[in-house]
Design a protein around this motif. Sequence first.
Motif, PDB file in Angstrom:
ATOM      1  N   LYS A 612      34.404  16.122  38.835  1.00 30.98           N
ATOM      2  CA  LYS A 612      35.211  15.069  39.461  1.00 30.98           C
ATOM      3  C   LYS A 612      35.465  13.931  38.488  1.00 30.98           C
ATOM      4  N   LEU A 613      36.552  13.230  38.758  1.00 30.86           N
ATOM      5  CA  LEU A 613      36.941  12.063  37.979  1.00 30.86           C
ATOM      6  C   LEU A 613      36.805  10.821  38.848  1.00 30.86           C
ATOM      7  N   SER A 614      36.402   9.731  38.237  1.00 32.51           N
ATOM      8  CA  SER A 614      36.297   8.485  39.001  1.00 32.51           C
ATOM      9  C   SER A 614      37.667   7.919  39.340  1.00 32.51           C
ATOM     10  N   ARG A 615      38.682   8.301  38.571  1.00 34.01           N
ATOM     11  CA  ARG A 615      40.062   7.902  38.842  1.00 34.01           C
ATOM     12  C   ARG A 615      40.983   8.876  38.122  1.00 34.01           C
ATOM     13  N   GLU A 616      42.194   8.984  38.588  1.00 35.81           N
ATOM     14  CA  GLU A 616      43.150   9.886  37.970  1.00 35.81           C
ATOM     15  C   GLU A 616      44.043   9.177  36.972  1.00 35.81           C
ATOM     16  N   LYS A 617      44.070   7.833  37.043  1.00 29.94           N
ATOM     17  CA  LYS A 617      44.865   7.049  36.108  1.00 29.94           C
ATOM     18  C   LYS A 617      44.002   5.951  35.523  1.00 29.94           C
ATOM     19  N   MET A 618      44.191   5.700  34.226  1.00 31.97           N
ATOM     20  CA  MET A 618      43.425   4.643  33.571  1.00 31.97           C
ATOM     21  C   MET A 618      44.334   3.861  32.628  1.00 31.97           C
ATOM     22  N   THR A 619      43.987   2.604  32.404  1.00 29.59           N
ATOM     23  CA  THR A 619      44.706   1.774  31.446  1.00 29.59           C
ATOM     24  C   THR A 619      43.833   1.579  30.214  1.00 29.59           C
ATOM     25  N   CYS A 620      44.356   0.862  29.238  1.00 38.12           N
ATOM     26  CA  CYS A 620      43.597   0.614  28.013  1.00 38.12           C
ATOM     27  C   CYS A 620      42.360  -0.228  28.267  1.00 38.12           C
ATOM     28  N   GLU A 621      42.369  -0.978  29.352  1.00 37.48           N
ATOM     29  CA  GLU A 621      41.222  -1.827  29.664  1.00 37.48           C
ATOM     30  C   GLU A 621      40.195  -1.105  30.528  1.00 37.48           C
ATOM     31  N   ASP A 622      40.587   0.014  31.117  1.00 33.64           N
ATOM     32  CA  ASP A 622      39.689   0.754  32.013  1.00 33.64           C
ATOM     33  C   ASP A 622      38.826   1.747  31.253  1.00 33.64           C
ATOM     34  N   SER A 623      37.853   2.289  31.969  1.00 37.42           N
ATOM     35  CA  SER A 623      37.145   3.481  31.515  1.00 37.42           C
ATOM     36  C   SER A 623      37.185   4.492  32.650  1.00 37.42           C
ATOM     37  N   LEU A 624      37.005   5.734  32.291  1.00 40.10           N
ATOM     38  CA  LEU A 624      37.086   6.827  33.250  1.00 40.10           C
ATOM     39  C   LEU A 624      35.774   7.597  33.218  1.00 40.10           C
ATOM     40  N   GLU A 625      35.164   7.777  34.368  1.00 42.93           N
ATOM     41  CA  GLU A 625      33.925   8.558  34.437  1.00 42.93           C
ATOM     42  C   GLU A 625      34.249   9.984  34.861  1.00 42.93           C
ATOM     43  N   ILE A 626      33.727  10.925  34.110  1.00 43.22           N
ATOM     44  CA  ILE A 626      33.911  12.351  34.392  1.00 43.22           C
ATOM     45  C   ILE A 626      32.532  12.949  34.612  1.00 43.22           C
ATOM     46  N   SER A 627      32.344  13.641  35.721  1.00 46.76           N
ATOM     47  CA  SER A 627      31.013  14.170  36.018  1.00 46.76           C
ATOM     48  C   SER A 627      31.105  15.618  36.484  1.00 46.76           C
ATOM     49  N   VAL A 628      29.988  16.311  36.342  1.00 47.26           N
ATOM     50  CA  VAL A 628      29.886  17.696  36.774  1.00 47.26           C
ATOM     51  C   VAL A 628      28.431  17.956  37.157  1.00 47.26           C
ATOM     52  N   THR A 629      28.222  18.883  38.068  1.00 47.60           N
ATOM     53  CA  THR A 629      26.862  19.267  38.450  1.00 47.60           C
ATOM     54  C   THR A 629      26.502  20.583  37.767  1.00 47.60           C
ATOM     55  N   VAL A 630      25.393  20.565  37.040  1.00 44.49           N
ATOM     56  CA  VAL A 630      24.921  21.752  36.325  1.00 44.49           C
ATOM     57  C   VAL A 630      23.637  22.228  36.992  1.00 44.49           C
ATOM     58  N   THR A 631      23.575  23.525  37.266  1.00 48.28           N
ATOM     59  CA  THR A 631      22.418  24.101  37.949  1.00 48.28           C
ATOM     60  C   THR A 631      21.819  25.220  37.113  1.00 48.28           C
ATOM     61  N   ASN A 632      20.493  25.221  37.002  1.00 47.10           N
ATOM     62  CA  ASN A 632      19.795  26.349  36.407  1.00 47.10           C
ATOM     63  C   ASN A 632      19.650  27.403  37.500  1.00 47.10           C
ATOM     64  N   SER A 633      20.510  28.396  37.441  1.00 49.22           N
ATOM     65  CA  SER A 633      20.530  29.415  38.485  1.00 49.22           C
ATOM     66  C   SER A 633      19.697  30.637  38.115  1.00 49.22           C
ATOM     67  N   GLY A 634      18.926  30.532  37.034  1.00 47.78           N
ATOM     68  CA  GLY A 634      18.074  31.628  36.606  1.00 47.78           C
ATOM     69  C   GLY A 634      16.629  31.442  37.030  1.00 47.78           C
ATOM     70  N   SER A 635      15.736  32.145  36.350  1.00 47.47           N
ATOM     71  CA  SER A 635      14.336  32.182  36.775  1.00 47.47           C
ATOM     72  C   SER A 635      13.373  31.512  35.803  1.00 47.47           C
TER      73      SER A 635
END
Length: 721
Positions: A612-635
């Motif tokens: 997910k993105l914290s916003r879809e549009k950003m300006t030169c003064e903004d910052s954009l947060e990008i996140s993802v969930t990572v799971t250890n699905s092994g043993s």
Amino acid sequence: MKEQKLTSLVNEMTLDEKIAQLTQLATPFFKGASDGGQITGPMADMGITDEMIENAGSVLGASGAKEVKNIQRKHLEDNRLGIPLLVMSDIVHGYKTIFPVPLGIGCSWDLELAEKSAEIAAKEASASGVHVTFAPMVDLVRDPRWGRVMESTGEDPYLNSEYARAFVRGFQGNDLTTEKDRVAACVKHFAAYGAAEGGRDYNTVDMSERELRENYLPAYQAALDEGCEMVMTAFNTVFGIPATGNKKLMRSILREEMGFDGILISDWGAVKEMIPHGVAEDEKEAALKALTAGVDIEMMTSTYVKYLKALVEEGQLDESLIDEAVQRILTLKEKLGLFENPYRGADEELENEIVMSAAHREASRELAAKSAVLLKNEGVLPLKKDQKVALIGPFAENGDILGPWSWLGSKEDAVTVKEGFLQKIDPSQLAVAKGSDIETITEEQIKEALEAANDADVIVLALGEDSDMSGEAGCRADIKLLGAQLELIQRMKELGKPMVSVLFNGRPLDLHGVWDQTDAVLEAWYPGTEGGAAIADLLFGDRNPSGRLTMSFPYSAGQIPVYYNHFNTGRPKGAPDAQERYVSQYLDIPNSPLFPFGFGLSYTEFTYGGMKLSREKMTCEDSLEISVTVTNSGSVSGEEVVQLYVRDVSGEVVRPLKELKDFEKIKLEPGESKEVSFIIREEQLRYHHSDLTFTSDPGTFIAYIGGNSRDAMEKSFTLLK
């Protein structure tokens, strides 16, 4: 001794004494050396006099506290003004305790451990009398045929820059004046040495200035921003002029634009090499061009001491340029405290205590394990400790696993694969055979290998390149494993048993005949002093592989250069409207590499979701947060390198399909999840335009997050201006 006193010292020096300060000579020239200053071979033809030696500014290749002290003591006895020598050496990935080659260290994606490896190297070297190391090499490389690829950290400018900073911090610490257990770093090779045509050492480099600034200069700048004290010139041409005599490159770009005010040193013999390059008619012209370009120290040729004085007397050279160079050299000597204590950190007792200490070896083992990359695993790894194992191959008991730049490393000190295995299993469970030499194979060797494998549950093949096959002048046109070893694989495969290949090499290889014939492939690189122990840790599951490639492995040498951050074409293969034939492609092989940048397997699985993105549009003064969930699905517990890439969809010039912008290495227990977030700011979206301005463009961008440059989730955003 402050700047004013250094200036006074320069004013006291005769012109001959100043010129000699700009000359670097190898250890055998000096009277205090173990061989008593007896010069033979090509060195005897350099025309070096006793007076030149007595006034020389630096010594190359001296080591060992006792010898360095002897050289310095004798030198100070003979030097009229008591100016100490700078002691410089090649300490690339370890002094005596050898760490993996830098390409391997790069694959750890562990900046903290990389810094620690340089710190340990510095501590061992300083106790042994060394003041300056010719490292780090930060050349960006896209051609695995080039032998010195092993000395780079890979094909990405951002990641290379981060490693440049880490290595400089490790070597130099926070303050060279007070931290006597550190050494000055010399970043190399300025500039673009990794782009030599045909992957052939010392060869021509020809690229646009925009390409140079966009991809090749950032890592050098990062090293300088971290305070790197020295820069070494490259052997190659830049803009059609050898770097060592390139005034625009050295004076305008390096010193004026990049802000470097430290010592610039030539590589070995590079000043005189301007003659065969064809830009200097003789040694006198070479000397003039090098000093005019800003080269302060001439390494291992004698054009300065032979001709600079005459050039000054003839009015072709302003003596102030010599004074400027001498001042820089004396400034570093002052910063290192050599005027107060010319022996600095040299200490025989400390040297015996810390060099190759248990703590240093343990750090080498950890980094070797984190540098190895698991490229394939069809359920055969990790090995079980109750299995019978046949260890076969030219590297089964071979200590040549240190790499070609392990100057003082000893093969006898290296832990071999066999020794590592015997730390895990009983000797009765292990059968060992050479199977082949690196380049040749005999029926007797095959017979011994078949006998060793006869009762085994699994075969482990220890394969690779002799260390002389990579490193400086170790260029290869055919980068497959040698034919003898490919034959060994085929003969072992006939037994129908599970097979694991462990590779020792200094470059990405064409792995046909290896990855397609064996059930598992572990790329170990040249792993260093504790290499065999680290490999055993990985193969038997006491450590989980976490290395990720920082250089693509080609499907075939015919693709080279092949790298992830390439441009698109007007007719890209795979586009929705692409014709079957008339696209940019090979007819006989894929366009894509066999293994892409960022790739590496684990004994567990990681799944990505919820980007997910914290916003879809950003300006030169903004910052954009990008996140993802990572799971250890092994043993089992494992580490994953979460990688963020960005594509600028439409630029003023063509932009790469993907560019690494950030990463985070995380550890997850089985079933554990973690949300990983990255911040994007406008300055990360800037690039060099056609007029060389460094700005961003408004428009659409695509962010990718994944475990490598090929397999990633994506979302788009817009930059507004």
